[in-house]
Write a protein that holds these residues in place. Structure first.
Motif, short mmCIF file in Angstrom:
data_model
loop_
_atom_site.label_atom_id
_atom_site.label_comp_id
_atom_site.label_asym_id
_atom_site.label_seq_id
_atom_site.Cartn_x
_atom_site.Cartn_y
_atom_site.Cartn_z
N ARG A 22 0.83 -1.20 0.00
CA ARG A 22 0.00 0.00 0.00
C ARG A 22 0.86 1.26 0.00
O ARG A 22 0.56 2.23 -0.70
CB ARG A 22 -0.92 0.02 1.22
CG ARG A 22 -2.17 -0.83 1.10
CD ARG A 22 -3.19 -0.44 2.15
NE ARG A 22 -3.61 0.95 2.01
CZ ARG A 22 -4.34 1.61 2.91
NH1 ARG A 22 -4.71 0.99 4.03
NH2 ARG A 22 -4.69 2.87 2.72
N LEU A 23 1.92 1.24 0.79
CA LEU A 23 2.81 2.39 0.84
C LEU A 23 3.51 2.59 -0.50
O LEU A 23 3.68 3.73 -0.97
CB LEU A 23 3.84 2.22 1.95
CG LEU A 23 3.30 2.29 3.38
CD1 LEU A 23 4.39 1.93 4.38
CD2 LEU A 23 2.76 3.69 3.68
N GLU A 24 3.91 1.50 -1.11
CA GLU A 24 4.55 1.59 -2.42
C GLU A 24 3.61 2.22 -3.44
O GLU A 24 4.00 3.09 -4.23
CB GLU A 24 4.98 0.20 -2.89
CG GLU A 24 5.72 0.21 -4.23
CD GLU A 24 6.14 -1.18 -4.66
OE1 GLU A 24 6.71 -1.29 -5.75
OE2 GLU A 24 5.90 -2.14 -3.92
N ALA A 25 2.35 1.81 -3.42
CA ALA A 25 1.36 2.38 -4.34
C ALA A 25 1.10 3.85 -4.01
O ALA A 25 0.96 4.69 -4.91
CB ALA A 25 0.06 1.58 -4.28
N ALA A 26 1.04 4.18 -2.70
CA ALA A 26 0.77 5.56 -2.30
C ALA A 26 1.88 6.50 -2.76
O ALA A 26 1.62 7.67 -3.06
CB ALA A 26 0.62 5.64 -0.79
N GLY A 27 3.10 5.98 -2.84
CA GLY A 27 4.23 6.79 -3.29
C GLY A 27 4.12 7.24 -4.73
O GLY A 27 4.89 8.10 -5.17
N ARG A 28 3.17 6.69 -5.45
CA ARG A 28 2.93 7.16 -6.82
C ARG A 28 1.90 8.28 -6.87
O ARG A 28 1.69 8.90 -7.91
CB ARG A 28 2.49 5.99 -7.70
CG ARG A 28 3.56 4.91 -7.85
CD ARG A 28 3.19 3.92 -8.94
NE ARG A 28 2.15 2.98 -8.51
CZ ARG A 28 2.39 1.82 -7.90
NH1 ARG A 28 3.65 1.46 -7.64
NH2 ARG A 28 1.40 1.02 -7.54
N ALA A 29 1.25 8.53 -5.71
CA ALA A 29 0.19 9.53 -5.67
C ALA A 29 0.52 10.72 -4.78
O ALA A 29 0.05 11.84 -5.02
CB ALA A 29 -1.11 8.89 -5.19
N ILE A 30 1.31 10.50 -3.72
CA ILE A 30 1.66 11.57 -2.79
C ILE A 30 3.16 11.50 -2.49
O ILE A 30 3.79 10.46 -2.68
CB ILE A 30 0.87 11.45 -1.47
CG1 ILE A 30 1.20 10.12 -0.76
CG2 ILE A 30 -0.61 11.63 -1.70
CD1 ILE A 30 0.61 10.01 0.64
N PRO A 31 3.74 12.59 -1.98
CA PRO A 31 5.13 12.50 -1.49
C PRO A 31 5.15 11.64 -0.23
O PRO A 31 4.41 11.94 0.72
CB PRO A 31 5.51 13.95 -1.19
CG PRO A 31 4.44 14.79 -1.81
CD PRO A 31 3.21 13.96 -1.85
N LEU A 32 5.96 10.61 -0.20
CA LEU A 32 5.99 9.68 0.93
C LEU A 32 7.43 9.30 1.23
O LEU A 32 8.18 8.94 0.33
CB LEU A 32 5.16 8.44 0.62
CG LEU A 32 4.89 7.47 1.78
CD1 LEU A 32 3.53 6.82 1.63
CD2 LEU A 32 5.97 6.40 1.88
N LEU A 33 7.79 9.40 2.50
CA LEU A 33 9.14 9.04 2.93
C LEU A 33 9.02 8.10 4.12
O LEU A 33 8.40 8.45 5.12
CB LEU A 33 9.95 10.29 3.29
CG LEU A 33 11.45 10.10 3.55
CD1 LEU A 33 12.20 11.41 3.26
CD2 LEU A 33 11.75 9.65 4.97
N ARG A 34 9.59 6.92 3.99
CA ARG A 34 9.54 5.92 5.07
C ARG A 34 10.96 5.51 5.44
O ARG A 34 11.82 5.34 4.57
CB ARG A 34 8.76 4.68 4.63
CG ARG A 34 8.61 3.63 5.73
CD ARG A 34 7.74 2.47 5.26
NE ARG A 34 8.38 1.64 4.28
CZ ARG A 34 9.16 0.58 4.58
NH1 ARG A 34 9.36 0.26 5.84
NH2 ARG A 34 9.71 -0.13 3.63
#
Length: 267
Positions: free
Chosen positions: A106-118
């Motif tokens: 889910r996080l991987e997919a979200a990184g295509r829609a919003i800026p995400l840093l884990r």
């Protein structure tokens, strides 16, 4: 960004969340807009500090307009934060651990829609250590590599997420993975060391905040790269720096190393 960055903290009543709230309230680069916590938290409805208009809440709809959210909650809490950020295009910094494969996807997919840093560790020193280790492991490709970590006696997982992060960085630099190269236990008649193995050793006890050492061992010489944490606030400070850097970025899955690379380039 000319105005203060509007930020929400999810997991605000946890150990890391409390540090984040305290530091963000004193940082003029930010406006603490929301402090989210579990619905049964004793602090629910109370102000985050005397005189503050921000109260602990479980209602994301009351957070208002946000630039970025910082999540140090739980897998379930992260799912709620992620849904809110995706729906509103809010950047998300994720420090929550213990995530299953479904959440990682889910996080991987979200990184295509919003800026995400884990990251498993938001210490800027550890981020630099990982960067140095990648370079050293690639150059000293035939040297043996061992990672030693120490933590307080209450830590329940081993090796630490940071030790694994370092191992993954070294493995990638050598064109392999920890699934193939990692060695996590040695006991009895183990036989000679396998070439290319990345070994892990674990120490638990006392009040050790976190110590990590990467040993690159050659013939007649060795290189030691290490980091020692003495104050837990370094992790909150690193997450805050990541949040400030991430706010306003285009959609994408980012890592602390990208922030370091921008600093090196003078950005």
């Amino acid at each position: 960004m000319s105005r203060p960055v509007r930020v929400a903290v999810n997991g605000a009543t946890g150990r890391m969340g409390r540090l984040l709230v305290e530091l963000l309230r004193r940082d003029r680069r930010f406006e603490l807009a929301a402090a989210l916590t579990a619905p049964d938290a004793p602090e629910m409805g109370a102000p985050v500090a005397p005189g503050s208009t921000v109260r602990y809440s479980h209602d994301w709809s009351q957070a208002g307009a946000l630039d970025v959210a910082i999540d140090f909650s739980s897998p379930a809490g992260l799912a709620e934060a992620l849904a809110h950020c995706e729906a509103r295009g809010v950047a998300l910094v994720v420090g929550t651990t213990g995530l299953d494969a479904a959440m990682l996807r889910r996080l991987e997919a979200a990184g295509r829609a919003i800026p995400l840093l884990r990251s498993a560790n938001f210490s800027l020193g550890v981020a630099v250590l990982a960067r140095l280790l990648r370079e050293a492991a690639a150059v000293l490709r035939d040297w043996d590599l061992e990672i030693v970590e120490a933590h307080h006696g209450r830590k329940v997982d081993a090796p630490s997420g940071t030790a694994l992060l370092l191992g993954e960085a070294a493995a990638a630099a050598r064109g392999t993975t920890l699934a193939r190269a990692g060695v996590y236990a040695r006991e009895g008649q183990t036989g000679p060391r396998e070439p290319g193995a990345i070994g892990f050793a674990v120490v638990r006890g006392g009040d050790v905040v976190g110590e990590h050492t990467a040993l690159l061992l050659g013939q007649g010489e060795r290189v030691e790269l290490g980091h020692r944490a003495t104050d837990r606030s370094i992790f909150a400070r690193g997450a805050i720096e990541a949040a400030h850097w991430l706010a306003g970025k285009s959609a994408g899955a980012y890592a602390l190393d990208a922030m370091l690379a921008e600093r090196i380039a003078g950005g």
